[in-house]
Write a protein that holds these residues in place. Sequence first.
Motif, mmCIF file in Angstrom:
data_model
loop_
_atom_site.group_PDB
_atom_site.id
_atom_site.type_symbol
_atom_site.label_atom_id
_atom_site.label_comp_id
_atom_site.label_asym_id
_atom_site.label_seq_id
_atom_site.Cartn_x
_atom_site.Cartn_y
_atom_site.Cartn_z
ATOM 1 N N ILE A 253 -59.768 -7.033 -13.572
ATOM 2 C CA ILE A 253 -58.327 -7.144 -13.836
ATOM 3 C C ILE A 253 -57.575 -8.033 -12.847
ATOM 4 N N ARG A 254 -58.224 -8.481 -11.805
ATOM 5 C CA ARG A 254 -57.476 -9.195 -10.776
ATOM 6 C C ARG A 254 -56.815 -10.479 -11.269
ATOM 7 N N GLU A 255 -57.408 -11.194 -12.197
ATOM 8 C CA GLU A 255 -56.767 -12.410 -12.690
ATOM 9 C C GLU A 255 -55.555 -12.088 -13.568
ATOM 10 N N LYS A 256 -55.589 -10.950 -14.261
ATOM 11 C CA LYS A 256 -54.420 -10.525 -15.043
ATOM 12 C C LYS A 256 -53.259 -10.136 -14.130
ATOM 13 N N LEU A 257 -53.587 -9.619 -12.960
ATOM 14 C CA LEU A 257 -52.560 -9.195 -12.005
ATOM 15 C C LEU A 257 -51.952 -10.358 -11.226
ATOM 16 N N ARG A 258 -52.698 -11.427 -11.064
ATOM 17 C CA ARG A 258 -52.300 -12.530 -10.185
ATOM 18 C C ARG A 258 -50.861 -13.023 -10.398
ATOM 19 N N PRO A 259 -50.382 -13.195 -11.637
ATOM 20 C CA PRO A 259 -49.015 -13.715 -11.813
ATOM 21 C C PRO A 259 -47.909 -12.803 -11.268
ATOM 22 N N TYR A 260 -48.210 -11.540 -11.059
ATOM 23 C CA TYR A 260 -47.200 -10.583 -10.612
ATOM 24 C C TYR A 260 -47.154 -10.423 -9.098
ATOM 25 N N ILE A 261 -48.175 -10.876 -8.414
ATOM 26 C CA ILE A 261 -48.308 -10.624 -6.983
ATOM 27 C C ILE A 261 -47.570 -11.692 -6.185
ATOM 28 N N ILE A 262 -46.756 -11.206 -5.243
ATOM 29 C CA ILE A 262 -45.921 -12.105 -4.441
ATOM 30 C C ILE A 262 -45.973 -11.713 -2.972
ATOM 31 N N ASP A 263 -45.515 -12.616 -2.133
ATOM 32 C CA ASP A 263 -45.245 -12.315 -0.731
ATOM 33 C C ASP A 263 -43.832 -11.725 -0.730
ATOM 34 N N ALA A 264 -43.728 -10.421 -0.681
ATOM 35 C CA ALA A 264 -42.438 -9.749 -0.843
ATOM 36 C C ALA A 264 -41.455 -10.070 0.277
ATOM 37 N N VAL A 265 -41.940 -10.286 1.484
ATOM 38 C CA VAL A 265 -41.040 -10.593 2.592
ATOM 39 C C VAL A 265 -40.341 -11.934 2.334
ATOM 40 N N GLU A 266 -41.104 -12.923 1.941
ATOM 41 C CA GLU A 266 -40.520 -14.232 1.634
ATOM 42 C C GLU A 266 -39.587 -14.137 0.416
ATOM 43 N N TYR A 267 -40.007 -13.387 -0.584
ATOM 44 C CA TYR A 267 -39.190 -13.217 -1.793
ATOM 45 C C TYR A 267 -37.831 -12.600 -1.451
ATOM 46 N N MET A 268 -37.839 -11.563 -0.611
ATOM 47 C CA MET A 268 -36.592 -10.894 -0.226
ATOM 48 C C MET A 268 -35.723 -11.810 0.634
ATOM 49 N N LYS A 269 -36.348 -12.580 1.485
ATOM 50 C CA LYS A 269 -35.592 -13.531 2.321
ATOM 51 C C LYS A 269 -34.843 -14.524 1.439
ATOM 52 N N VAL A 270 -35.525 -15.089 0.468
ATOM 53 C CA VAL A 270 -34.906 -16.051 -0.442
ATOM 54 C C VAL A 270 -33.811 -15.373 -1.274
ATOM 55 N N ALA A 271 -34.075 -14.167 -1.755
ATOM 56 C CA ALA A 271 -33.078 -13.441 -2.546
ATOM 57 C C ALA A 271 -31.809 -13.201 -1.738
ATOM 58 N N GLN A 272 -31.954 -12.873 -0.459
ATOM 59 C CA GLN A 272 -30.781 -12.679 0.398
ATOM 60 C C GLN A 272 -30.033 -13.986 0.619
ATOM 61 N N GLU A 273 -30.783 -15.054 0.865
ATOM 62 C CA GLU A 273 -30.139 -16.355 1.067
ATOM 63 C C GLU A 273 -29.347 -16.778 -0.157
ATOM 64 N N GLN A 274 -29.833 -16.391 -1.333
ATOM 65 C CA GLN A 274 -29.153 -16.725 -2.581
ATOM 66 C C GLN A 274 -28.096 -15.679 -2.960
ATOM 67 N N LYS A 275 -27.918 -14.674 -2.094
ATOM 68 C CA LYS A 275 -26.947 -13.594 -2.284
ATOM 69 C C LYS A 275 -27.134 -12.874 -3.624
ATOM 70 N N ARG A 276 -28.406 -12.677 -3.968
ATOM 71 C CA ARG A 276 -28.724 -11.951 -5.197
ATOM 72 C C ARG A 276 -28.648 -10.463 -4.952
ATOM 73 N N SER A 277 -28.355 -9.699 -5.995
ATOM 74 C CA SER A 277 -28.374 -8.237 -5.886
ATOM 75 C C SER A 277 -29.814 -7.790 -5.698
ATOM 76 N N ILE A 278 -29.984 -6.765 -4.880
ATOM 77 C CA ILE A 278 -31.321 -6.284 -4.565
ATOM 78 C C ILE A 278 -31.377 -4.787 -4.842
ATOM 79 N N LEU A 279 -32.306 -4.391 -5.681
ATOM 80 C CA LEU A 279 -32.541 -2.983 -5.981
ATOM 81 C C LEU A 279 -33.895 -2.629 -5.393
#
Length: 181
Positions: A100-126
Amino acid sequence: MPDVHKRIHVSSRCHLNLTLHAAVDGLSEKALGKSQIGTTKRGIGPSYSTKAARDGVRVGDIYYDDFAEKLRTLASSYRARYGDLLEYDVEEEIKKFVNIREKLRPYIIDAVEYMKVAQEQKRSILVEGSQALSMSQVHPPSKKIWLIRVSARFGLRQLPFCYILKLLSGWLHSGSGHQPL
């Protein structure tokens, strides 16, 4: 919901709750006898224990060559403790993740970097994750401590207490044992 799969993200640092953990959960509870704490027998406690002991398996690990060996080592440590009582096939679990690892690959992210970018873009965070954040083995949960942990774990900059975080989380006791205070 349109584009739902583009909106699902899983941190590469997220610990896996393995079939192994579920198999061990019932054995751990049974070993406590009259002092049982209550469990759903889904492996949450053992999974959290391997996380705290730093020998757990993370989502990102399934993509490395040493994944199978890491899982075999973890299974071996439990087998040493429980012997033949542990009903678990490590090779079957390895095969499951390889498949299943190839099916999962599109969903996996570096969450720290993702959150940093989301904050810089002033996006709502849940943020959701009561088991990982508010149920500490060392510090009892409180709103202020919880917010600090959320900030630290998800890479959020420290914000005024009621600013942008809208946290939806419930702490429900499951099982039959004592509820922590």
